[in-house]
Design an enzyme around this catalytic site. Structure first.
Site, PDB file in Angstrom:
ATOM      1  N   ASP A   1      -0.643  -5.327 -12.693  1.00 11.82           N
ATOM      2  CA  ASP A   1      -0.774  -6.777 -12.852  1.00 11.82           C
ATOM      3  C   ASP A   1      -1.818  -7.140 -13.902  1.00 11.82           C
ATOM      4  O   ASP A   1      -1.607  -8.042 -14.710  1.00 11.82           O
ATOM      5  CB  ASP A   1      -1.134  -7.429 -11.512  1.00 11.82           C
ATOM      6  CG  ASP A   1       0.046  -7.436 -10.559  1.00 11.82           C
ATOM      7  OD1 ASP A   1       1.166  -7.147 -11.030  1.00 11.82           O
ATOM      8  OD2 ASP A   1      -0.149  -7.716  -9.369  1.00 11.82           O
TER       9      ASP A   1
ATOM     10  N   GLU B   1       7.052 -19.628   0.948  1.00  5.94           N
ATOM     11  CA  GLU B   1       7.342 -18.460   1.790  1.00  5.94           C
ATOM     12  C   GLU B   1       6.765 -17.206   1.135  1.00  5.94           C
ATOM     13  O   GLU B   1       6.430 -17.232  -0.057  1.00  5.94           O
ATOM     14  CB  GLU B   1       8.860 -18.315   1.946  1.00  5.94           C
ATOM     15  CG  GLU B   1       9.557 -18.205   0.597  1.00  5.94           C
ATOM     16  CD  GLU B   1      11.081 -18.159   0.685  1.00  5.94           C
ATOM     17  OE1 GLU B   1      11.693 -19.197   0.414  1.00  5.94           O
ATOM     18  OE2 GLU B   1      11.616 -17.085   0.994  1.00  5.94           O
TER      19      GLU B   1
ATOM     20  N   LYS C   1       6.500 -13.646  -0.757  1.00  3.75           N
ATOM     21  CA  LYS C   1       7.319 -12.842  -1.651  1.00  3.75           C
ATOM     22  C   LYS C   1       7.331 -11.441  -1.052  1.00  3.75           C
ATOM     23  O   LYS C   1       6.306 -10.755  -1.014  1.00  3.75           O
ATOM     24  CB  LYS C   1       6.724 -12.831  -3.063  1.00  3.75           C
ATOM     25  CG  LYS C   1       7.601 -12.147  -4.081  1.00  3.75           C
ATOM     26  CD  LYS C   1       7.148 -12.516  -5.489  1.00  3.75           C
ATOM     27  CE  LYS C   1       8.142 -12.082  -6.542  1.00  3.75           C
ATOM     28  NZ  LYS C   1       8.153 -10.640  -6.784  1.00  3.75           N
TER      29      LYS C   1
ATOM     30  N   LEU D   1      11.674 -14.132 -11.028  1.00  7.40           N
ATOM     31  CA  LEU D   1      10.845 -15.330 -10.865  1.00  7.40           C
ATOM     32  C   LEU D   1       9.710 -15.322 -11.879  1.00  7.40           C
ATOM     33  O   LEU D   1       9.111 -14.272 -12.136  1.00  7.40           O
ATOM     34  CB  LEU D   1      10.244 -15.368  -9.462  1.00  7.40           C
ATOM     35  CG  LEU D   1      11.180 -15.715  -8.308  1.00  7.40           C
ATOM     36  CD1 LEU D   1      10.508 -15.407  -6.979  1.00  7.40           C
ATOM     37  CD2 LEU D   1      11.587 -17.185  -8.375  1.00  7.40           C
TER      38      LEU D   1
ATOM     39  N   GLU E   1      15.964  -9.737   0.643  1.00 10.46           N
ATOM     40  CA  GLU E   1      15.181  -8.559   0.280  1.00 10.46           C
ATOM     41  C   GLU E   1      15.310  -7.497   1.372  1.00 10.46           C
ATOM     42  O   GLU E   1      15.161  -7.802   2.552  1.00 10.46           O
ATOM     43  CB  GLU E   1      13.715  -9.016   0.166  1.00 10.46           C
ATOM     44  CG  GLU E   1      12.859  -8.158  -0.694  1.00 10.46           C
ATOM     45  CD  GLU E   1      12.949  -8.483  -2.179  1.00 10.46           C
ATOM     46  OE1 GLU E   1      13.788  -9.322  -2.588  1.00 10.46           O
ATOM     47  OE2 GLU E   1      12.181  -7.866  -2.927  1.00 10.46           O
TER      48      GLU E   1
ATOM     49  N   ASP F   1      -0.284  -1.274  -8.125  1.00  9.41           N
ATOM     50  CA  ASP F   1       0.231  -2.599  -8.477  1.00  9.41           C
ATOM     51  C   ASP F   1      -0.827  -3.470  -9.136  1.00  9.41           C
ATOM     52  O   ASP F   1      -0.570  -4.167 -10.109  1.00  9.41           O
ATOM     53  CB  ASP F   1       0.724  -3.324  -7.214  1.00  9.41           C
ATOM     54  CG  ASP F   1       2.021  -2.729  -6.710  1.00  9.41           C
ATOM     55  OD1 ASP F   1       2.505  -1.765  -7.356  1.00  9.41           O
ATOM     56  OD2 ASP F   1       2.538  -3.197  -5.696  1.00  9.41           O
ATOM     57  N   ALA F   2      -2.036  -3.427  -8.588  1.00  7.47           N
ATOM     58  CA  ALA F   2      -3.101  -4.294  -9.102  1.00  7.47           C
ATOM     59  C   ALA F   2      -3.403  -3.953 -10.564  1.00  7.47           C
ATOM     60  O   ALA F   2      -3.651  -4.831 -11.382  1.00  7.47           O
ATOM     61  CB  ALA F   2      -4.350  -4.135  -8.255  1.00  7.47           C
ATOM     62  N   VAL F   3      -3.338  -2.692 -10.880  1.00  7.37           N
ATOM     63  CA  VAL F   3      -3.602  -2.249 -12.246  1.00  7.37           C
ATOM     64  C   VAL F   3      -2.487  -2.746 -13.162  1.00  7.37           C
ATOM     65  O   VAL F   3      -2.728  -3.277 -14.250  1.00  7.37           O
ATOM     66  CB  VAL F   3      -3.687  -0.707 -12.288  1.00  7.37           C
ATOM     67  CG1 VAL F   3      -3.759  -0.214 -13.722  1.00  7.37           C
ATOM     68  CG2 VAL F   3      -4.893  -0.225 -11.492  1.00  7.37           C
TER      69      VAL F   3
ATOM     70  N   CYS G   1     -32.460  15.162  -1.340  1.00 13.68           N
ATOM     71  CA  CYS G   1     -33.761  15.592  -1.824  1.00 13.68           C
ATOM     72  C   CYS G   1     -34.554  15.868  -0.554  1.00 13.68           C
ATOM     73  O   CYS G   1     -34.714  14.976   0.282  1.00 13.68           O
ATOM     74  CB  CYS G   1     -34.442  14.480  -2.640  1.00 13.68           C
ATOM     75  SG  CYS G   1     -36.181  14.866  -2.960  1.00 13.68           S
TER      76      CYS G   1
ATOM     77  N   CYS H   1     -41.543  13.210  -1.676  1.00 14.21           N
ATOM     78  CA  CYS H   1     -40.878  12.550  -2.805  1.00 14.21           C
ATOM     79  C   CYS H   1     -41.284  11.075  -2.829  1.00 14.21           C
ATOM     80  O   CYS H   1     -41.111  10.357  -1.837  1.00 14.21           O
ATOM     81  CB  CYS H   1     -39.365  12.672  -2.670  1.00 14.21           C
ATOM     82  SG  CYS H   1     -38.484  11.732  -3.931  1.00 14.21           S
TER      83      CYS H   1
ATOM     84  N   CYS I   1     -38.920  13.416  -8.202  1.00 12.63           N
ATOM     85  CA  CYS I   1     -39.952  14.409  -7.893  1.00 12.63           C
ATOM     86  C   CYS I   1     -39.581  15.772  -8.449  1.00 12.63           C
ATOM     87  O   CYS I   1     -40.333  16.728  -8.295  1.00 12.63           O
ATOM     88  CB  CYS I   1     -40.179  14.495  -6.381  1.00 12.63           C
ATOM     89  SG  CYS I   1     -38.776  15.214  -5.498  1.00 12.63           S
TER      90      CYS I   1
HETATM   91  S1  IVH Z   1      13.775 -16.188  -4.600  1.00 13.52           S
HETATM   92  C1  IVH Z   1      15.858 -16.846  -8.757  1.00 13.52           C
HETATM   93  N1  IVH Z   1      12.284 -15.550  -2.590  1.00 13.52           N
HETATM   94  O1  IVH Z   1      11.216 -11.364  -6.108  1.00 13.52           O
HETATM   95  C2  IVH Z   1      15.207 -15.771  -8.012  1.00 13.52           C
HETATM   96  N2  IVH Z   1      12.652 -13.930  -4.272  1.00 13.52           N
HETATM   97  O2  IVH Z   1      10.383 -11.605  -8.908  1.00 13.52           O
HETATM   98  C3  IVH Z   1      15.393 -15.997  -6.570  1.00 13.52           C
HETATM   99  N3  IVH Z   1      11.581 -11.786  -3.821  1.00 13.52           N
HETATM  100  O3  IVH Z   1      14.322 -10.755  -7.513  1.00 13.52           O
HETATM  101  C4  IVH Z   1      14.438 -15.208  -5.845  1.00 13.52           C
HETATM  102  N4  IVH Z   1      10.717 -12.336  -1.904  1.00 13.52           N
HETATM  103  O4  IVH Z   1      13.755  -9.625  -5.306  1.00 13.52           O
HETATM  104  C5  IVH Z   1      12.819 -15.146  -3.751  1.00 13.52           C
HETATM  105  N5  IVH Z   1      11.017 -15.101  -0.711  1.00 13.52           N
HETATM  106  C6  IVH Z   1      11.546 -14.698  -1.874  1.00 13.52           C
HETATM  107  C7  IVH Z   1      11.355 -13.411  -2.367  1.00 13.52           C
HETATM  108  C8  IVH Z   1      11.918 -13.058  -3.586  1.00 13.52           C
HETATM  109  C9  IVH Z   1      10.863 -11.374  -2.780  1.00 13.52           C
HETATM  110  C10 IVH Z   1      11.913 -10.949  -4.983  1.00 13.52           C
HETATM  111  C11 IVH Z   1      13.365 -10.962  -5.354  1.00 13.52           C
HETATM  112  C12 IVH Z   1      13.389 -11.431  -6.772  1.00 13.52           C
HETATM  113  C13 IVH Z   1      12.003 -11.115  -7.229  1.00 13.52           C
HETATM  114  C14 IVH Z   1      11.588 -11.997  -8.377  1.00 13.52           C
END
Ligand code: IVH
Length: 666
Positions: free
Chosen positions: A38, A116, A118, A88, A173, A34-36, A423, A428, A408
């Protein structure tokens, strides 16, 4: 770069990321970390914005930066979302959050935010009629998803029947708890099935199972975070939406907050950076939502995302650069370390020119060579590490093992796996130099101001060859005080601390001997058994094998070491000059008596600081998490230890909690 070069670079990135997207969203088989991902998408966004005038509308519109990902696959019945499931917008910095807020200020003058986590899972829409769950659908492309009702019925935490009888659609989710993910992979591995790369993929793969019995077994979970058409349910803020969801038995995350300012958002971001490490679900940053829903319409949305919420992503601590050279260094015990000289690059705020490659086995496994583009990462410790190849290899050849010591020229001795290589030349010059530096260091004899620079100078002047020579410096005062850059005062202070070092505790002297595999912890343990330096040469080290702290590697290293004449001679000379160090217990309290700690991730101070505190308070520190572990102390970017601790239900504490426990004792 010329216009043509920039265009090509952007097309190349677009193509690569599209491939990654396809693998991730449609095949549940991510090609990169994921980091890559991003880093690369961020680079593409920046290039497209900066050089927008170089491209046609079509060229930008088709970029993966503009698309809603994950088109629905076939197997499941299609479901059209009456209200699209959007994505988002992302922010990587406070200034981007600030811009997001500025835009809100255009339509609202008094407002707050709901913040909150994600959740890193799959979005789901749930529909209820007369209190009954009648449909569950994935997001798909945002407009059309898949009907996965059968499977969602198997998720224990999702209510199938609620007491609210109005038509209702809620969204959230679905995720697989980290502990379940680890169990699942173990089972798959045993059955020789392919394992999942991460919990998100496992959740996606599970939800698309055609056999819902399998879904039941895998124990998916869910968090709901949104009520569709909130006004119809008398909901006017995100906070009320959460209350509503909770009241009707929907699972919600317990990590959320209503905040009023960007400073409070920043604080949440900072706090969550550690808190997220302790959760049994993976997160992908935080979501900042305007709390007051009345402004949502006025703010509107793009095709892709609303202007009323934004996702904040933590800066990835991975960077990409080119290996300019591969070379080895030799440590105080003769141990060989492979290193990479890099094209300097920025990583988490500092310019990095070197990274460790550990050992030859590592170089060979990752198939690295000079001129390759690689990813580097700041691991738990301070030195960055090369973690993998970034592009197709630039060179066809493997890097050939370095066979001789660069200092050495003696042949290096490797074990079969090339994990350890030494070594073995007792003379040395590099090993001797490293031994001198170590002997003088804070953790050992603690000589005032005698660091690498001074030692190099003294070696050059032939004042130092073995550590015993430190104790002869006092006979050379005249020469020393006449040296350039050395003040009389500091020379005297140095000589005083060298004399005083004859009284240091036995664990320090044992550590100072530079014996293979003997670090501070083991040195302290050995000291507690040997008790006095004069017992060291005749001590029965084989007997230590009966203790948990000591393995065969350590006992044989000790036995080997004391069997060498040069080493015997060295210890005898130390005794002759008056060093008969004794064991001093450094345990000051019983606070952590019978408690075993494991430490992972980057903490605000060096690990030894925490280790010492644990030892001083009667606790133990070990390297691997097991049933016997009492606490896992986590810092930033922890490794797999965190997952293991989670799955074993080991208590996980951060630095703050650790401090609190310590304070509670006084
Ligand atoms: S709000 C209008 N809250 O992130 C979009 N999304 O990148 C409303 N996601 O499709 C989403 N945690 O699958 C919201 N606390 C959270 C979330 C969250 C994960 C996911 C969701 C969304 C995606 C957007």
């Amino acid at each position: 770069m010329t216009k043509e070069e920039i265009r090509n670079k952007v097309f190349e990135l677009q193509k690569k990321i599209s491939e990654w997207d396809n693998a991730y969203y449609n095949l549940d088989n991510p090609l990169v970390e994921d980091a890559v991902y991003d880093i690369e998408i961020l680079k593409l966004i920046k290039l497209e914005q900066q050089y927008a005038s170089y491209f046609t509308y079509e060229e930008l519109k088709n970029s993966p930066t503009q698309r809603i990902n994950a088109s629905s696959l076939t197997q499941f019945e299609k479901v059209r979302h009456e209200i699209p499931m959007l994505s988002l917008n992302k922010a990587y910095s406070l200034s981007e959050i600030s811009k997001f807020i500025d835009n809100i200020k255009k339509v609202a003058n008094s407002f707050s935010f709901f913040v909150e986590p994600k959740i890193d899972g799959l979005s789901i829409s749930l529909k209820y009629k007369n209190g009954k769950l009648i449909q569950a659908a994935t997001r798909g492309d945002g407009l059309v998803g898949e009907n996965v009702t059968e499977n969602v019925m198997q998720i224990a935490s999702i209510p199938k029947q609620i007491s609210y009888l109005k038509d209702l659609e809620v969204r959230g989710e679905v995720y697989l708890p980290i502990s379940q993910f680890l169990k699942l992979n173990k089972t798959l591995e045993k059955g020789k099935f392919n394992t999942f790369a991460n919990p998100r993929n496992a959740a996606a793969g599970t939800l698309r199972q055609l056999d819902s019995a399998i879904v039941y077994e895998r124990k998916l979970s869910a968090f709901l975070y949104y009520v569709v058409s909130p006004q119809e349910h008398n909901i006017s803020t995100m906070e009320q939406a959460f209350d509503f969801l909770q009241k009707h038995n929907f699972p919600i995350t317990n990590v959320f907050k209503v905040v009023n300012s960007i400073d409070e958002i920043q604080k949440f971001i900072d706090d969550f950076a550690t808190e997220k490490l302790t959760l049994d679900y993976e997160t992908d940053g935080i979501v900042i939502k305007l709390n007051e829903l009345e402004f949502y319409n006025a703010l509107g949305q793009t095709q892709k995302f609303p202007h009323s919420a934004i996702a904040f992503k933590y800066e990835p601590n991975v960077a990409k650069t080119i290996i300019k050279d591969i070379f080895i260094t030799i440590g105080r015990t003769g141990l060989v370390t492979y290193n990479a000289k890099l094209e300097p690059t920025e990583l988490s705020g500092s310019l990095i020119s070197f990274a460790t490659l550990n050992n030859f086995n590592y170089v060979r496994d990752l198939n690295l060579n000079i001129n390759d583009m690689v990813y580097i990462k700041k691991a738990g410790e301070i030195i960055p590490c090369v973690i993998g190849l970034a592009n197709q290899k630039n060179t066809i050849d493997y890097f050939k093992r370095i066979e001789n010591c660069p200092y050495c020229n003696s042949k290096l001795i490797a074990n079969e796996t090339f994990l350890e290589e030494y070594c073995e030349n007792e003379n040395c010059p590099e090993i001797n130099r490293k031994k001198l530096i170590h002997f003088a260091s804070k953790e050992c004899m603690n000589f005032f101001s005698v660091g690498e620079k001074i030692i190099n100078k003294f070696i050059e002047l032939k004042l130092l060859y073995t550590p015993l020579d430190f104790y002869k410096l006092k006979d050379k005062i005249e020469l020393l005080v006449n040296l350039e850059n050395f003040g009389h005062k500091s020379i005297m202070k140095m000589l005083t601390t060298i004399e005083e070092s004859k009284n240091v505790s036995l664990d320090r002297v044992i550590f100072a001997l530079s014996i293979k595999h003997i670090g501070t912890k083991v040195a302290n343990f050995i000291a507690s058994k040997v008790l006095e330096l004069k017992n060291f040469l005749s001590f029965d080290f084989a007997s230590l094998i009966n203790y948990n702290e000591i393995g065969e590697k350590i006992t044989s290293s000790l036995i080997d070491w004391v069997s060498k004449d040069s080493n015997k001679d060295f210890v005898n000379k130390l005794l002759e000059i008056g060093i008969n160090a004794k064991y001093v217990s450094n345990v000051k309290s019983k606070l952590f008596e019978n408690k075993t700690f494991v430490i992972t991730g980057t903490l605000s101070k060096p690990r030894t600081y925490f280790e010492n505190l644990i030892l001083e308070n009667g606790g133990k520190v070990v390297n691997t998490v097991s049933q016997k572990t009492s606490y896992l102390l986590v810092g930033e970017n922890p490794g797999s230890k965190l997952q293991k601790a989670n799955s074993l239900k080991i208590e996980i504490i951060n630095e703050q909690t650790f401090d609190d426990i310590l304070k509670s004792d006084f």
